[in-house]
Write an enzyme that holds these catalytic residues in place. Sequence first.
Site, mmCIF file in Angstrom:
data_model
loop_
_atom_site.group_PDB
_atom_site.id
_atom_site.type_symbol
_atom_site.label_atom_id
_atom_site.label_comp_id
_atom_site.label_asym_id
_atom_site.label_seq_id
_atom_site.Cartn_x
_atom_site.Cartn_y
_atom_site.Cartn_z
ATOM 1 N N LYS A 216 0.832 -1.210 0.000
ATOM 2 C CA LYS A 216 0.000 0.000 0.000
ATOM 3 C C LYS A 216 0.865 1.257 0.000
ATOM 4 O O LYS A 216 2.022 1.236 0.365
ATOM 5 C CB LYS A 216 -0.999 -0.043 1.161
ATOM 6 C CG LYS A 216 -2.117 -1.022 0.826
ATOM 7 C CD LYS A 216 -3.288 -1.002 1.753
ATOM 8 C CE LYS A 216 -4.328 -1.997 1.220
ATOM 9 N NZ LYS A 216 -5.342 -2.329 2.198
ATOM 10 N N ARG A 252 -3.067 -10.304 4.567
ATOM 11 C CA ARG A 252 -3.444 -10.378 3.145
ATOM 12 C C ARG A 252 -2.305 -9.775 2.342
ATOM 13 O O ARG A 252 -2.018 -8.589 2.468
ATOM 14 C CB ARG A 252 -4.752 -9.598 2.963
ATOM 15 C CG ARG A 252 -5.297 -9.594 1.557
ATOM 16 C CD ARG A 252 -6.575 -8.767 1.504
ATOM 17 N NE ARG A 252 -7.089 -8.702 0.137
ATOM 18 C CZ ARG A 252 -6.638 -7.844 -0.778
ATOM 19 N NH1 ARG A 252 -5.692 -6.977 -0.480
ATOM 20 N NH2 ARG A 252 -7.142 -7.857 -1.994
HETATM 21 N N1 PMM Z 1 -7.236 -4.077 0.609
HETATM 22 C C1 PMM Z 1 -7.526 -4.107 -0.707
HETATM 23 C C2 PMM Z 1 -8.496 -4.990 -1.208
HETATM 24 N N2 PMM Z 1 -9.145 -5.835 -0.386
HETATM 25 N N3 PMM Z 1 -9.528 -6.672 1.767
HETATM 26 C C3 PMM Z 1 -9.283 -6.644 3.075
HETATM 27 N N4 PMM Z 1 -9.952 -7.455 3.909
HETATM 28 N N5 PMM Z 1 -8.353 -5.809 3.623
HETATM 29 C C4 PMM Z 1 -7.637 -4.945 2.856
HETATM 30 O O1 PMM Z 1 -6.824 -4.184 3.411
HETATM 31 C C5 PMM Z 1 -7.897 -4.914 1.451
HETATM 32 C C6 PMM Z 1 -8.857 -5.829 0.937
HETATM 33 C C7 PMM Z 1 -6.807 -3.191 -1.634
HETATM 34 O O2 PMM Z 1 -5.594 -3.726 -2.038
HETATM 35 P P1 PMM Z 1 -5.371 -4.494 -3.467
HETATM 36 O O3 PMM Z 1 -5.880 -3.561 -4.534
HETATM 37 O O4 PMM Z 1 -3.923 -4.726 -3.559
HETATM 38 O O5 PMM Z 1 -6.117 -5.776 -3.461
#
Ligand code: PMM
Length: 274
Positions: A216, A252
Amino acid sequence: MRRRPQVPVPRVMGILNVTPDSFSDGGKYEHVDRAIARGIELRDQGADVVDVGGESTRPGAERVPPAREQERVIPVIEALASEGVTVSIDTMNSVTALAAAQAGASIINDVSGGLADPEMYRTVAETDLVYIAMHWRGHSTEMANLAHYGDVVVDVRTELKDRLAEMMVWGINPDRVVLDPGLGFAKSARHNWALLARMDELSSLGYPILIGASRKRFLSKLSPTDAPTTDRDLATAVISTIAAQAGAWGVRVHDVPSTQVALSVYTAMEKGKK
Ligand code: PMM
């Protein structure tokens, strides 16, 4: 021989964005075959769960119609589930969550914590899948303007508690709920660090915690200017260790191998304790 107690470590959730526009891996796994191969690779690298998403939530991203989202994710979920991969569906849409459940997903990962779709809690209650409820204040196009808090940790905790109360009204099984502070979602870098530093205050709600820090933007300041987002994997892995120390349920991440190394360091160190 004295049996050593097992060291609890967070589950590793490998990210699989089947989108053309996610901020770090957008476009890479847009094609079904490549997405399936990547999901298998994540599992083989040690991911306990593969988190499949068909709608980007990067700051400023436009919404995707649920039908388009399902076209992207459902064939991938079906294939991965049939290979024995534990799949979560990253969606804010109840219809997509339901279709994913029918395709074999076992976790619903909702970045809106139920706020984006009034039918989500009904679907969660009916499917009885594990439900990850993330702290959220608004869609990607508006979230930058919503990053205002008194004390961010106190406010996020209170808002998650409100979500929990609503979930219970809908009959969601509390044993199936995981909470997530939503790093980067209506949060500045300072807010994200506070939430990481004071994870214990969130854990005190009595629910498992998932941490999603991977690649991020707030980690960009730790790398040289203009470094690729993959440069943030080391910082992400360090955060995985910090999350382990704080007793997180899961992390994650995009890059599973670096987080596995970080968690092995943590496990080895914990075993060094008496
Ligand atoms: N961040 C993203 C997408 N999904 N789900 C959860 N539970 N927690 C998060 O911090 C989260 C998520 C955004 O990141 P990406 O675009 O790299 O998937």
